[in-house]
Design a protein around this motif. Structure first.
Motif, PDB file in Angstrom:
ATOM      1  N   GLY A 146       0.717  -0.946   0.001  1.00 30.72           N
ATOM      2  CA  GLY A 146       0.218  -0.167  -0.093  1.00 30.72           C
ATOM      3  C   GLY A 146       0.796   1.220   0.024  1.00 30.72           C
ATOM      4  N   ALA A 147       2.081   1.417  -0.865  1.00 38.46           N
ATOM      5  CA  ALA A 147       2.812   2.413  -0.982  1.00 38.46           C
ATOM      6  C   ALA A 147       2.441   3.781  -1.309  1.00 38.46           C
ATOM      7  N   ALA A 148       1.040   3.746  -1.813  1.00 39.12           N
ATOM      8  CA  ALA A 148       0.485   5.122  -2.184  1.00 39.12           C
ATOM      9  C   ALA A 148      -0.460   5.600  -1.192  1.00 39.12           C
ATOM     10  N   PHE A 193      -1.579  -7.285  -4.532  1.00 42.40           N
ATOM     11  CA  PHE A 193      -1.106  -7.135  -2.820  1.00 42.40           C
ATOM     12  C   PHE A 193      -1.086  -5.448  -2.508  1.00 42.40           C
ATOM     13  N   GLY A 194      -1.113  -4.565  -3.464  1.00 41.70           N
ATOM     14  CA  GLY A 194      -1.065  -3.180  -3.082  1.00 41.70           C
ATOM     15  C   GLY A 194      -2.450  -2.880  -2.881  1.00 41.70           C
ATOM     16  N   ASP A 195      -3.619  -3.655  -3.024  1.00 41.63           N
ATOM     17  CA  ASP A 195      -4.792  -3.360  -2.799  1.00 41.63           C
ATOM     18  C   ASP A 195      -5.295  -3.382  -1.282  1.00 41.63           C
ATOM     19  N   VAL A 222      14.125  -8.840   1.158  1.00 43.33           N
ATOM     20  CA  VAL A 222      14.315  -7.471   1.902  1.00 43.33           C
ATOM     21  C   VAL A 222      14.682  -7.737   3.326  1.00 43.33           C
ATOM     22  N   ASP A 223      15.074  -6.673   4.163  1.00 40.20           N
ATOM     23  CA  ASP A 223      15.399  -6.571   5.602  1.00 40.20           C
ATOM     24  C   ASP A 223      14.284  -6.381   6.323  1.00 40.20           C
ATOM     25  N   LEU A 224      13.410  -5.551   5.823  1.00 47.43           N
ATOM     26  CA  LEU A 224      12.323  -5.257   6.682  1.00 47.43           C
ATOM     27  C   LEU A 224      10.934  -5.079   5.717  1.00 47.43           C
ATOM     28  N   ALA A 225       9.790  -5.910   6.158  1.00 46.18           N
ATOM     29  CA  ALA A 225       8.748  -5.752   5.232  1.00 46.18           C
ATOM     30  C   ALA A 225       7.345  -5.365   6.247  1.00 46.18           C
ATOM     31  N   LEU A 226       6.777  -4.318   5.782  1.00 50.80           N
ATOM     32  CA  LEU A 226       5.585  -3.881   6.360  1.00 50.80           C
ATOM     33  C   LEU A 226       4.304  -4.218   5.904  1.00 50.80           C
ATOM     34  N   ASP A 227       3.313  -4.661   6.569  1.00 52.23           N
ATOM     35  CA  ASP A 227       2.150  -5.494   5.987  1.00 52.23           C
ATOM     36  C   ASP A 227       0.979  -4.989   6.749  1.00 52.23           C
ATOM     37  N   PRO A 228      -0.097  -4.164   6.115  1.00 49.54           N
ATOM     38  CA  PRO A 228      -1.270  -4.063   6.631  1.00 49.54           C
ATOM     39  C   PRO A 228      -2.439  -4.778   6.031  1.00 49.54           C
ATOM     40  N   VAL A 229      -2.374  -5.776   5.355  1.00 51.77           N
ATOM     41  CA  VAL A 229      -3.100  -6.496   4.531  1.00 51.77           C
ATOM     42  C   VAL A 229      -3.502  -7.943   5.221  1.00 51.77           C
TER      43      VAL A 229
END
Length: 340
Positions: A146-148, A193-195, A222-229
């Motif tokens: 959700g980068a945007a 995945f961005g939805d 990646v070293d760090l992943a951020l997930d709100p989904v």
């Protein structure tokens, strides 16, 4: 006073303007004459499925900016008429909002009320995800779902300012990818995945997403992943981690079954999984929240980050704001204009 109330769960049409009584602050509480209210995805989940709704009828909304209206017993450090931003436990879609004094913040120098309404949930959350929970170190790579969106916009900038080696994002459209690339991201992948709010991503899309991340990092991850989904997005994030990588879960927009992860997923490459909720922190450790908020707000005051307001609606058209956010075409931050 006017407020937006839901008396049943459903689509944006269940948000109705009502006249209701003005709340009075109890001990340790403050009421705020609201200028602007921030719109968050959690508000949509509250409206649609009762997320964190104690009972109906219910006035949604988690963050406001405005002027202190009244102080409850024992409250110190604020004065009537002072400009503030506040994190609420609901009730922010109204002309007067009630908040615990521990989640009311004086505005940083140079920050106006419109900008202030973007701060209470997004800025502390973004800062905590990267630093207090994610423990980002200089040179590390970051992946953001959700980068945007509001949090995604701030995370991209904060990560670069914090010395991240590369920041990758996931969004749901090319237009959102273009927006994210202008706010700190080095590369942005377009896919399901961005939805935020989507569900039922196929195994094929998940594997495609993981493959893109691996390709971008030379196979390392990646070293760090951020997930709100949550759901498949969460599992894909874990699969995209490098050795010693960390994932921070901060939501379940997909409404999937709560995630579970254990020895088979973590032990092989020494992975770590953490969680974060600003509303939970506000209840369990308000002093820690204030410390995080102070550090986060300072990044706005000194110009390190900005969160563009991309759409503004009058309070009476809260349903319009929900329709726009629910259509998954919005970027940045949406606000409700309450006063003026």
């Amino acid at each position: 006073m006017r407020a937006i109330q839901l008396q049943e769960y459903g689509g944006p049409e269940v948000l109705r303007v009502v006249d209701t009584g003005i709340p009075e602050p109890g001990p340790g509480q403050i009421t705020v004459d609201v200028a602007y209210t921030g719109v968050n995805f959690a508000d949509l989940k509250a409206r649609a499925e009762g997320y964190r709704v104690p009972a109906l009828p219910y006035v949604p909304g988690l963050e406001v900016s405005g002027h202190v209206r009244a102080l409850g017993a024992g409250v110190e450090g604020f004065e009537v008429g002072q400009e503030v931003a506040a994190l609420t436990a609901g009730g922010a879609y109204a002309e007067v909002a009630l908040a615990d004094a521990t989640t009311v913040f004086a505005l940083p120098s140079g920050v106006d009320l419109r900008t202030a309404a973007t701060l209470p949930t997004v800025l502390p959350t973004a800062h905590a995800l990267l630093h207090e929970v994610g423990r980002l170190s200089a040179g590390e790579t970051v992946l953001v779902q959700g980068a945007a969106g509001g949090i995604g916009t701030v995370v991209g900038q904060l990560a670069k300012a914090g010395g991240a080696g590369a920041v990758y994002g996931v969004v749901s459209s090319e237009a959102k990818a273009k927006y994210a690339l202008a706010h700190g991201y080095d590369e942005v992948f377009v896919g399901g995945f961005g939805d935020l709010g989507g569900s039922g991503e196929s195994g094929e899309s998940r594997q495609g997403f993981v493959a893109q991340v691996r390709a971008a990092t030379g196979g390392r991850g990646v070293d760090l992943a951020l997930d709100p989904v949550g759901g498949d997005t969460f599992r894909g994030g874990v699969a995209a981690l490098a050795v010693f990588g960390r994932l921070v879960s901060f939501g379940n927009a997909s409404s999937a079954e709560p995630w579970r992860v254990g020895q088979p997923e973590l032990y092989g490459t020494a992975l770590g999984v953490s969680g974060f909720s600003i509303l939970s922190l506000a209840k369990s450790a308000p002093r820690a929240l204030r410390e995080v908020a102070a550090r986060a707000f300072a990044k706005v005051a000194d110009g390190t980050v900005e969160l563009p307001v991309t759409a503004e609606f009058p309070l009476a058209d809260a349903a319009g704001a929900h329709r726009l956010m629910g259509a998954r075409t919005s970027t940045g931050k949406l606000l409700l204009r309450v006063a003026g």
